[in-house]
Design a protein around this motif. Structure first.
Motif, mmCIF file in Angstrom:
data_model
loop_
_atom_site.group_PDB
_atom_site.id
_atom_site.type_symbol
_atom_site.label_atom_id
_atom_site.label_comp_id
_atom_site.label_asym_id
_atom_site.label_seq_id
_atom_site.Cartn_x
_atom_site.Cartn_y
_atom_site.Cartn_z
ATOM 1 N N LEU A 11 0.838 -1.189 0.000
ATOM 2 C CA LEU A 11 0.000 0.000 0.000
ATOM 3 C C LEU A 11 0.878 1.245 0.000
ATOM 4 O O LEU A 11 1.891 1.302 0.701
ATOM 5 N N MET A 12 0.487 2.229 -0.780
ATOM 6 C CA MET A 12 1.266 3.463 -0.927
ATOM 7 C C MET A 12 0.494 4.655 -0.369
ATOM 8 O O MET A 12 -0.672 4.869 -0.712
ATOM 9 N N TYR A 13 1.162 5.411 0.495
ATOM 10 C CA TYR A 13 0.594 6.623 1.069
ATOM 11 C C TYR A 13 1.532 7.799 0.811
ATOM 12 O O TYR A 13 2.724 7.615 0.546
ATOM 13 N N HIS A 14 0.974 8.999 0.917
ATOM 14 C CA HIS A 14 1.787 10.209 0.824
ATOM 15 C C HIS A 14 1.524 11.072 2.062
ATOM 16 O O HIS A 14 1.963 10.740 3.137
ATOM 17 N N ASP A 15 0.797 12.139 1.908
ATOM 18 C CA ASP A 15 0.534 13.041 3.028
ATOM 19 C C ASP A 15 -0.716 12.605 3.787
ATOM 20 O O ASP A 15 -1.642 12.021 3.213
ATOM 21 N N ILE A 16 -0.746 12.906 5.095
ATOM 22 C CA ILE A 16 -1.889 12.601 5.955
ATOM 23 C C ILE A 16 -2.211 13.843 6.773
ATOM 24 O O ILE A 16 -1.299 14.524 7.262
ATOM 25 N N SER A 17 -3.496 14.142 6.921
ATOM 26 C CA SER A 17 -3.894 15.354 7.644
ATOM 27 C C SER A 17 -5.259 15.148 8.293
ATOM 28 O O SER A 17 -6.104 14.411 7.763
ATOM 29 N N PRO A 18 -5.507 15.806 9.438
ATOM 30 C CA PRO A 18 -6.838 15.725 10.049
ATOM 31 C C PRO A 18 -7.917 16.310 9.142
ATOM 32 O O PRO A 18 -9.053 15.827 9.129
ATOM 33 N N ASN A 19 -7.556 17.345 8.373
ATOM 34 C CA ASN A 19 -8.511 18.006 7.477
ATOM 35 C C ASN A 19 -7.869 18.222 6.107
ATOM 36 O O ASN A 19 -7.367 19.308 5.815
ATOM 37 N N PRO A 20 -7.860 17.219 5.257
ATOM 38 C CA PRO A 20 -7.190 17.334 3.951
ATOM 39 C C PRO A 20 -7.796 18.428 3.076
ATOM 40 O O PRO A 20 -9.022 18.602 3.046
ATOM 41 N N ILE A 21 -6.929 19.142 2.386
ATOM 42 C CA ILE A 21 -7.386 20.133 1.412
ATOM 43 C C ILE A 21 -6.840 19.815 0.024
ATOM 44 O O ILE A 21 -7.238 20.420 -0.959
ATOM 45 N N ASP A 22 -5.914 18.865 -0.045
ATOM 46 C CA ASP A 22 -5.335 18.435 -1.316
ATOM 47 C C ASP A 22 -5.847 17.032 -1.627
ATOM 48 O O ASP A 22 -5.941 16.179 -0.737
ATOM 49 N N ARG A 23 -6.158 16.776 -2.899
ATOM 50 C CA ARG A 23 -6.786 15.492 -3.245
ATOM 51 C C ARG A 23 -5.864 14.300 -2.998
ATOM 52 O O ARG A 23 -6.320 13.158 -2.876
ATOM 53 N N GLY A 24 -4.550 14.545 -2.902
ATOM 54 C CA GLY A 24 -3.617 13.457 -2.645
ATOM 55 C C GLY A 24 -3.396 13.168 -1.175
ATOM 56 O O GLY A 24 -2.625 12.279 -0.825
ATOM 57 N N THR A 25 -4.070 13.911 -0.296
ATOM 58 C CA THR A 25 -3.885 13.761 1.144
ATOM 59 C C THR A 25 -4.984 12.889 1.753
ATOM 60 O O THR A 25 -6.163 13.080 1.473
ATOM 61 N N LEU A 26 -4.578 11.955 2.588
ATOM 62 C CA LEU A 26 -5.507 11.052 3.260
ATOM 63 C C LEU A 26 -5.852 11.616 4.635
ATOM 64 O O LEU A 26 -4.984 12.143 5.337
ATOM 65 N N SER A 27 -7.108 11.510 5.030
ATOM 66 C CA SER A 27 -7.488 11.988 6.358
ATOM 67 C C SER A 27 -6.971 11.029 7.417
ATOM 68 O O SER A 27 -6.871 9.815 7.201
#
Length: 370
Positions: free
Chosen positions: A78-94
């Motif tokens: 599995l591949m991940y990139h950025d993670i955030s509580p409130n994503p604003i970019d489509r590539g970011t996972l909550s």
């Protein structure tokens, strides 16, 4: 039917066969033909990202199966990139979706493995658990330390991260904030492994000024603006070698062990890149193409599990059916394309010989008639 009519019909068949053969050659080898490759340039332009694909099409939520066996002797990365509580970019996972993924993987009998286990499986056919999963994080974003690391510790899940080495502790390197070497050291002592995402080649570069074609820097020769020319293959290989070696040296210094994995930036690579990596002790490489991984497959596939559109429940459904939906497709694509190309070439050669023979007969008859 006269010989002339037969020759005309055969000539039409030769023309059709040549077109079919050319189609297969262009599909398989277009990257090696610069003029034709421009037609395929959209996939390498940084300014024109690909539209997201609905990887969950046709899937439905499934009940939890704590004893399920979905695949064996295969590894799903599995591949991940950025993670955030409130994503604003489509590539970011909550953060919430990431934790739900981990919960569902654990409750559905998926087993996380380390990069070391994966390497032993790929290179030495060492045993792995059923439903083996390798978690990977690209680019070394600060969110790996801030948000992902606490959850990985909570669920006792090992993971690997691929660092753009020159971006670490470098205030001149712009973009999304990255982890520090201090954070890398702490995570490394607590179940997170770190490998190469190049020293500083995670960028696009101009390859053809006439068409403004830009390519991933590891994927081929780039345009040398100061010299108004394209790199030679030798220059390309030396540039890549220098970059990867520098990354290897720093990672070895910081982590105390040699680097043996490279994740291709943007998943793009050239035919010579694996050979360059092997000379530097890199025996595993990873793309961004979907698929399951089997023993001996040193260039591995990964499944994107990040992004704002991620649905943890359907993600687990996809993983449960990975062998059907992902497994055979990637293993067979190359061999089938090669078979079609060789078959078309053989048929065209035989047809060409027959066409020449018939043409010679027609010329002989005309000469006799004259």
């Amino acid at each position: 039917m006269t010989l002339k009519t037969k020759f005309i019909l055969l000539s039409i068949l030769v023309a059709i066969s040549t077109s079919v053969f050319s189609f297969f050659v262009i599909q398989r080898y277009h990257a090696k033909i610069p003029l034709i490759n421009r037609m395929f340039a959209d996939q390498t332009k940084a300014s024109q990202p690909k539209a997201p694909v609905n990887q969950y099409e046709g899937l439905e939520p499934e009940s939890i199966d704590p004893d399920g066996v979905y695949y064996q002797n295969r590894v799903l990365i599995l591949m991940y990139h950025d993670i955030s509580p409130n994503p604003i970019d489509r590539g970011t996972l909550s953060v919430a979706n990431f934790e739900q993924q981990l919960e569902l993987m654990k409750s559905n009998n998926f087993h996380w493995i380390t990069m070391s286990q994966y390497r032993d499986f790929i290179l030495h056919d060492s045993p792995i658990p059923d439903n083996a999963v390798l978690l990977t994080f690209d680019d070394g974003y600060e969110s790996l330390y801030t948000y992902a690391f606490p959850l990985l510790k909570k669920y006792q899940a090992p993971a690997s991260s691929f660092l753009i080495v020159n971006a670490i502790d470098n205030p001149l390197h712009t973009g999304v904030p990255k982890v520090t070497w201090e954070q890398v050291g702490l995570m490394h002592k607590n179940g997170i492994d770190f490998f190469s995402h190049t020293y500083d080649s995670h960028r696009f570069a101009l390859a053809d000024p006439a068409s403004d074609t830009r390519i991933a820097m590891l994927s081929g020769p780039i345009y040398l603006k100061d010299e108004n020319r394209l790199e030679t293959e030798t220059e390309y290989e030396q540039r890549v070698t220098d970059d990867l070696k520098k990354a290897n040296d720093i990672l070895h210094q910081k982590l105390g062990r040699p680097n043996y994995v490279l994740a291709f930036p943007y998943g793009e690579f050239s035919k010579s890149l694996p050979k360059i990596g092997e000379k530097l002790g890199i025996d595993l490489m990873l793309t961004v193409r979907d698929g399951l991984n089997k023993t001996g497959q040193t260039t591995g596939f990964r499944v994107n599990a990040g992004g704002m559109s991620n649905d943890p429940v359907l993600q687990i459904s996809l993983m449960k059916h990975a062998e059907t939906l992902l497994g055979s497709k990637q293993f067979d694509d190359g061999s089938e394309a090669r078979l079609y190309t060789l078959s078309a070439m053989l048929f065209l050669m035989l047809l060409g010989v027959f066409w020449l023979w018939m043409g010679r007969r027609l010329l002989v008859l005309r000469a006799r008639a004259a």
